[in-house]
Design a protein around this motif. Structure first.
Motif, mmCIF file in Angstrom:
data_model
loop_
_atom_site.group_PDB
_atom_site.id
_atom_site.type_symbol
_atom_site.label_atom_id
_atom_site.label_comp_id
_atom_site.label_asym_id
_atom_site.label_seq_id
_atom_site.Cartn_x
_atom_site.Cartn_y
_atom_site.Cartn_z
ATOM 1 N N UNK A 137 49.447 -101.195 12.874
ATOM 2 C CA UNK A 137 48.777 -102.094 11.940
ATOM 3 C C UNK A 137 48.116 -101.213 10.896
ATOM 4 N N UNK A 138 47.937 -101.734 9.705
ATOM 5 C CA UNK A 138 47.342 -100.857 8.690
ATOM 6 C C UNK A 138 45.928 -100.427 9.072
ATOM 7 N N UNK A 139 45.259 -101.176 9.951
ATOM 8 C CA UNK A 139 43.943 -100.737 10.413
ATOM 9 C C UNK A 139 44.018 -99.420 11.178
ATOM 10 N N UNK A 140 45.195 -99.069 11.710
ATOM 11 C CA UNK A 140 45.344 -97.769 12.360
ATOM 12 C C UNK A 140 45.019 -96.634 11.401
ATOM 13 N N UNK A 141 45.341 -96.827 10.115
ATOM 14 C CA UNK A 141 45.053 -95.795 9.118
ATOM 15 C C UNK A 141 43.554 -95.531 9.037
ATOM 16 N N UNK A 142 42.753 -96.581 9.092
ATOM 17 C CA UNK A 142 41.305 -96.418 9.065
ATOM 18 C C UNK A 142 40.781 -95.887 10.390
ATOM 19 N N UNK A 143 41.256 -96.461 11.481
ATOM 20 C CA UNK A 143 40.724 -96.106 12.789
ATOM 21 C C UNK A 143 40.912 -94.625 13.088
ATOM 22 N N UNK A 144 42.083 -94.097 12.790
ATOM 23 C CA UNK A 144 42.348 -92.685 13.075
ATOM 24 C C UNK A 144 41.404 -91.784 12.280
ATOM 25 N N UNK A 145 41.164 -92.132 11.043
ATOM 26 C CA UNK A 145 40.332 -91.279 10.187
ATOM 27 C C UNK A 145 38.860 -91.372 10.559
ATOM 28 N N UNK A 146 38.370 -92.582 10.809
ATOM 29 C CA UNK A 146 36.949 -92.727 11.139
ATOM 30 C C UNK A 146 36.666 -92.177 12.531
ATOM 31 N N UNK A 147 37.585 -92.370 13.439
ATOM 32 C CA UNK A 147 37.408 -91.810 14.777
ATOM 33 C C UNK A 147 37.256 -90.290 14.713
ATOM 34 N N UNK A 148 38.054 -89.658 13.875
ATOM 35 C CA UNK A 148 37.967 -88.198 13.729
ATOM 36 C C UNK A 148 36.637 -87.797 13.101
ATOM 37 N N UNK A 149 36.158 -88.539 12.107
ATOM 38 C CA UNK A 149 34.870 -88.237 11.493
ATOM 39 C C UNK A 149 33.746 -88.353 12.507
ATOM 40 N N UNK A 150 33.761 -89.412 13.296
ATOM 41 C CA UNK A 150 32.711 -89.631 14.290
ATOM 42 C C UNK A 150 32.742 -88.533 15.349
ATOM 43 N N UNK A 151 33.927 -88.122 15.743
ATOM 44 C CA UNK A 151 34.036 -87.047 16.740
ATOM 45 C C UNK A 151 33.442 -85.748 16.217
ATOM 46 N N UNK A 152 33.613 -85.495 14.917
ATOM 47 C CA UNK A 152 33.075 -84.269 14.329
ATOM 48 C C UNK A 152 31.588 -84.382 14.032
ATOM 49 N N UNK A 153 31.101 -85.619 13.772
ATOM 50 C CA UNK A 153 29.702 -85.823 13.444
ATOM 51 C C UNK A 153 29.392 -85.468 11.997
ATOM 52 N N UNK A 154 28.163 -85.765 11.596
ATOM 53 C CA UNK A 154 27.732 -85.423 10.245
ATOM 54 C C UNK A 154 28.384 -86.250 9.148
ATOM 55 N N UNK A 155 28.683 -87.501 9.437
ATOM 56 C CA UNK A 155 29.348 -88.366 8.458
ATOM 57 C C UNK A 155 28.416 -88.624 7.278
ATOM 58 N N UNK A 156 28.973 -88.582 6.082
ATOM 59 C CA UNK A 156 28.221 -88.860 4.862
ATOM 60 C C UNK A 156 28.884 -90.007 4.105
ATOM 61 N N UNK A 157 28.202 -90.475 3.057
ATOM 62 C CA UNK A 157 28.802 -91.517 2.228
ATOM 63 C C UNK A 157 30.121 -91.041 1.619
ATOM 64 N N UNK A 158 30.153 -89.815 1.186
ATOM 65 C CA UNK A 158 31.376 -89.319 0.542
ATOM 66 C C UNK A 158 32.492 -89.097 1.551
ATOM 67 N N UNK A 159 32.173 -88.615 2.743
ATOM 68 C CA UNK A 159 33.246 -88.377 3.720
ATOM 69 C C UNK A 159 33.835 -89.700 4.202
ATOM 70 N N UNK A 160 32.989 -90.735 4.314
ATOM 71 C CA UNK A 160 33.511 -92.033 4.725
ATOM 72 C C UNK A 160 34.326 -92.656 3.590
ATOM 73 N N UNK A 161 33.905 -92.442 2.354
ATOM 74 C CA UNK A 161 34.679 -92.913 1.208
ATOM 75 C C UNK A 161 36.027 -92.207 1.145
#
Length: 929
Positions: A671-695
């Motif tokens: 599903x196209x939501x997989x594109x978001x889930x994979x990226x946000x999951x990786x950001x959360x695993x690394x920590x330190x998420x910012x407005x720009x990294x989420x954008x």
């Protein structure tokens, strides 16, 4: 006056009009001595938003002619288009400091040195517009004044759009905007979805008036809003600064000013709300298409295996589907029962659509016209994805405060369907976007210390009933019968009709014509088709829980704008509970995040399968159903998917939670939501998420081809199980591997180049997909089942809107809207993914009930893939991208581009493809009340 002569006379006035006409009517009243005080703002300049093409949607006749003759545009009509488009090439290196280059400041108030204009249409309200974007910042000292100013500002910016859509909602667009085929198709589809008499529109208003103090206040707000709209209409008409589309469509004479703009009334708001609810806030209703897939599967495989095949293709509760809630929550709803009761399967081949158009005259007998129409004719009927959200808990951000990037994907129009505004007054404090004509509250945006947004949820709130036909005179019952059995009594259908007629105008040259639109309504909903069940004539009806209740959500939106009602997740979720549209709602403040799924979810009778037609019998009605008011028992708030402070939330119109049944087909492993889930999951695993990294995560998904990221690796793996000996095929495989290595992105070689990097690989992928679907599945499914499945789920949703695959006629779901941005929501992605993994021998949860690619043989499957790949590679760019009225044949980048569909006379430039929200917020609140 003949249109050509009229246009000549109009053009002769252009010079004088260009010199005399301002972009909007001048407000009455003296200029305030001081700017209004800024409301409390806890975002500390960390709230931003964007809504292309621009805030100003009012173009006078002079403005329109200037745009056509000289390419000029009124101020603020397209100044948000460039920043919005620019993110597609600039996102890889984005920093927080650079967000201001791509998103506008969404702080409350306007600094004194940034004020472009200040006006007071009444003494108790001030409208300040900023220099940067021209957004209205409305501040009232009274509640009435605040809402009056909201209406006045809305009319300044979107009067023509508001007028268009109140006519769309009544099924009378052609008589207002012209008889173009697309206008007729659109009004017909809306009349089918939400037909009402004027008395029934008023009854929704009356029902709200009796629903408590908040509801009474909401109606008072709405009336004040209308008063503001109507004052602007009077002033703009008298000063001749109204939208020029009224001249071009013949409502006002450009020379004498004879004519009128009809005042707005409360029932217009209900008509507008019915449009928004039908477009973005409903779900279900595909039961006949589902039944036809089931019948074809059972004809192919036998009853038992056919049922298994149908269930596996339906994917109502696929265990591999990405879900918004992923902490182990379960919210059972609308699941297929093991032993269905009351199912009413149509006899194969018996279903015929209900006649809608009667008494057609003149050009109404033609299905094609030279005039394009003001809106896509299939705006409602063509499936389209809507909105995404990325929300991360403060536990995983650099600041310790939640970060959100979210917004609605509502298409691209000029002017936009949404408008920006800030509203400040007693009990109201918000800034954000709202649909034109419904902007007495901000519908998606931010409050003083919180922000909220929504994605379309689409859960099943619409059922199909098979209603036995009968005759009151005892004559033989046929499909033409105009009565039905209701609780044993032969009852005439209600008849709802709309007479439409049109004549040629400067804007629409379609010859004169007329017709009558007729919908029949039963206690079980609107008649959509007729057929037989076990040989007996029936009408198939559509029963939607929000029908006759489109205006009920007004209270929820009021609460979202009230800082006294919303100040934490609990208040937010309570507000969302008052919204009966099917939406996924998201929330963020400085400490918490939250989610709630809204909608009036009917409680069905035990054993009823919501995915198939149901017998119209008291035993199978919604529990507590009252047809007089179209009300029933609904699932309580606790049973709606909801959450507070999950590590992250993503939504792109995907499955909400485990056991929450999907309405329709295709909500599975890819599903196209997989594109978001994979990226946000990786950001959360690394920590330190910012407005720009989420954008960046959002935009990376926005420029990625879902098929390339999630399916191309499996395709190449199967092909790679043996050497590719054909030189041309080997070269094509190498192109695809290179593109995959580049991230399977559809991006320009450089900003503004108007040419894709990896163009040949993208062309091959586009051409290959429909050939793959047919080559892999049709041999096993057989032509009847393959065709039935395309009637339930389209094969493809490419950025260009092309490459749809084989068509099976009017029931085919493979229709699309070009240049709309939103892509990859609907398609056979999951089917191919599950089948290919089964061929490869990798584990598949919720597999398809039968093997398809090469009948399960790896070598045979590889042959299918290479054969179809060779066919795709042989297609020329002109064959893959055949061109349209905006792009020449073979123009790949142009075929994908986003076009702001002109709703009026001013047009905007094409922009590079992105798959992202139309209106979008980037927010991070550092403090709280």
């Amino acid at each position: 006056m003949p249109p050509r002569l009229r246009l000549t006379l109009v053009a002769a006035l252009t010079g004088a009009l260009l010199a005399a006409a301002p972009g909007a009517a001048t407000a009455s009243g003296a200029r305030p001595a001081a700017l209004p005080a800024t409301a409390p703002d806890y975002c500390a300049a960390q709230c931003r938003d964007i809504l292309p093409p621009g805030e100003n949607g009012n173009a006078t006749l002079a403005d329109i002619l200037g745009n056509k003759l000289f390419g000029t545009r009124p101020a603020h009509t397209d100044d948000q288009l460039g920043p919005y488009a620019g993110l597609a090439s600039a996102y890889p290196g984005l920093t927080d400091a650079q967000l201001s280059s791509f998103f506008d400041d969404a702080s409350f108030g306007v600094p004194a040195d940034q004020v472009a204009s200040t006006s007071s249409p009444r003494s108790d309200v001030t409208i300040v517009r900023d220099k940067a974007t021209g957004v209205p910042h409305v501040t009232g000292t009274t509640r009435y004044g605040t809402e009056f100013g909201a209406g006045y500002a809305a009319a300044q910016d979107r009067l023509w759009v508001m007028d268009l859509f109140r006519h769309v909602g009544r099924g009378e667009l052609s008589g207002f905007a012209g008889g173009a085929a697309a206008n007729r198709q659109l009004e017909q589809s809306f009349w089918q979805a939400a037909p009402y008499t004027e008395a029934e529109l008023q009854s929704q208003i009356d029902a709200i008036a009796n629903s408590g103090d908040r509801a009474k206040q909401a109606l008072a707000d709405a009336q004040a809003y209308l008063d503001g709209i109507n004052q602007y209409i009077t002033q703009a008409y008298n000063s001749r600064t109204f939208p020029g589309e009224y001249d071009l469509t013949g409502h006002i004479d450009a020379i004498t000013n004879a004519g009128s703009i009809q005042p707005f009334q409360l029932t217009d708001l209900v008509a507008l709300a019915s449009v928004i609810g039908a477009l973005f806030g409903s779900g279900g209703g595909g039961e006949l298409a589902s039944a036809q897939v089931k019948e074809a599967a059972e004809a192919k495989y036998g009853t038992a295996v056919g049922d298994q095949v149908w269930r596996s293709l339906r994917e109502a509760n696929d265990p591999e589907a990405v879900t918004t809630l992923h902490d182990g929550q379960s919210f059972p709803y609308a699941l297929p029962p093991d032993d269905p009761q009351g199912t009413a399967m149509p006899d194969p081949g018996s279903v015929v659509p209900e006649q809608l158009v009667y008494n057609a005259t003149g050009s109404a007998t033609s299905t094609a016209t030279k005039a394009a129409g003001v809106l896509p004719g299939n705006l409602l009927t063509a499936k389209h994805g809507m909105s995404n959200a990325l929300v991360v808990s403060g536990k995983y951000t650099a600041s310790g405060h939640p970060v959100a990037v979210f917004g609605p994907q509502t298409g691209y129009f000029a002017p936009q369907l949404l408008m920006l505004e800030e509203l400040q007054g007693p009990g109201i404090s918000a800034r954000g976007a709202a649909f034109a004509g419904l902007s007495f509250y901000v519908e998606l945006g931010r409050g003083q210390d919180y922000a909220w947004s929504a994605t379309s949820a689409g859960q099943d709130i619409t059922d199909t009933y098979a209603v036995p036909l009968c005759t009151t005179d005892g004559s033989p019952v046929t499909l033409a019968a105009d009565s039905y059995l209701y609780h044993g009594a032969c009852t005439p259908f209600d008849t709802l009709s709309r007479d439409d007629s049109w004549s040629p105008t400067t804007a629409d040259s379609t010859a004169a014509g007329s017709y009558t639109l007729v919908m029949r309504r039963s206690a079980y909903g609107l008649v959509t088709a007729r057929g037989t069940v076990a040989g007996k004539p029936v009408a198939f009806t559509s029963l939607r829980s929000s029908y006759r209740h489109e205006a009920d959500s007004i209270i929820g939106f009021q609460m979202l704008n009230d800082p006294g009602a919303v100040h934490d997740p609990a208040g937010f979720q309570q507000a969302a509970q008052h919204i009966n549209y099917t939406f996924n709602w998201f929330y963020a403040d400085s400490q918490h995040t939250a989610y709630y799924n809204s909608g009036s979810n009917p409680v069905r009778a035990p054993g009823v399968d919501p995915g198939l037609p149901v017998a119209a019998d008291p035993a199978y009605e919604w529990q507590g159903f009252d047809p007089a008011t179209n009300t029933a028992q609904y699932t309580p708030p606790a049973q709606h998917p909801q959450s507070v402070d999950q590590d992250y939330y993503v939504s792109w119109n995907n499955k909400q939670a485990a056991d929450f049944g999907a309405a329709g087909f295709g909500n599975g492993s890819v599903h196209r939501a997989n594109l978001l889930d994979a990226r946000v999951k990786a950001l959360v695993a690394a920590g330190g998420v910012t407005r720009s990294s989420l954008t960046k995560a959002m935009e990376s998904a926005a420029v990625t081809d879902l098929r390339g990221e999630d399916l191309l690796p499996e395709l190449l793996r199967i092909i790679g199980t043996a050497p590719v000996t054909d030189p041309q095929q080997a070269a094509t495989v190498q192109q695809l591997q290179t593109w995959l290595g580049h991230g399977a992105r559809r991006v320009e070689t450089s900003a503004g180049s108007q040419a894709y990097a990896d163009p040949d690989a993208i062309r091959v992928m586009d051409a290959w997909w429909p050939l793959l679907a047919q080559g892999v599945f049709q041999p096993g499914l057989g032509a009847p089942l393959f065709g039935a499945l395309t009637g339930a789920l389209q094969i493809n949703e490419s950025p260009s809107g092309g490459q749809t695959g084989p068509s099976t006629g009017p029931s085919d779901a493979n229709e699309s809207i070009p240049h709309k941005g939103s892509s990859f929501q609907y398609g056979w992605w999951s089917y191919l993914d599950k089948d290919l993994r089964a061929v490869l021998g990798t584990p598949v949860a919720g597999p398809l009930a039968q093997p398809f690619c090469g009948a399960g043989s790896l070598s045979a499957c590889r042959t299918v893939l290479l054969t179809t790949l060779g066919q795709a590679a042989a297609q020329t760019p002109s064959q893959v991208y055949p061109g349209d009225g905006d792009c020449s044949a073979g123009a790949q980048w142009c075929a994908d581009t986003i076009i702001q569909r002109p709703l009026g006379g001013v047009t905007d430039a094409k922009t590079t493809w992105q798959n992202r929200p139309t209106y979008q917020q980037v927010v991070e609140f550092p403090t709280h009340r």
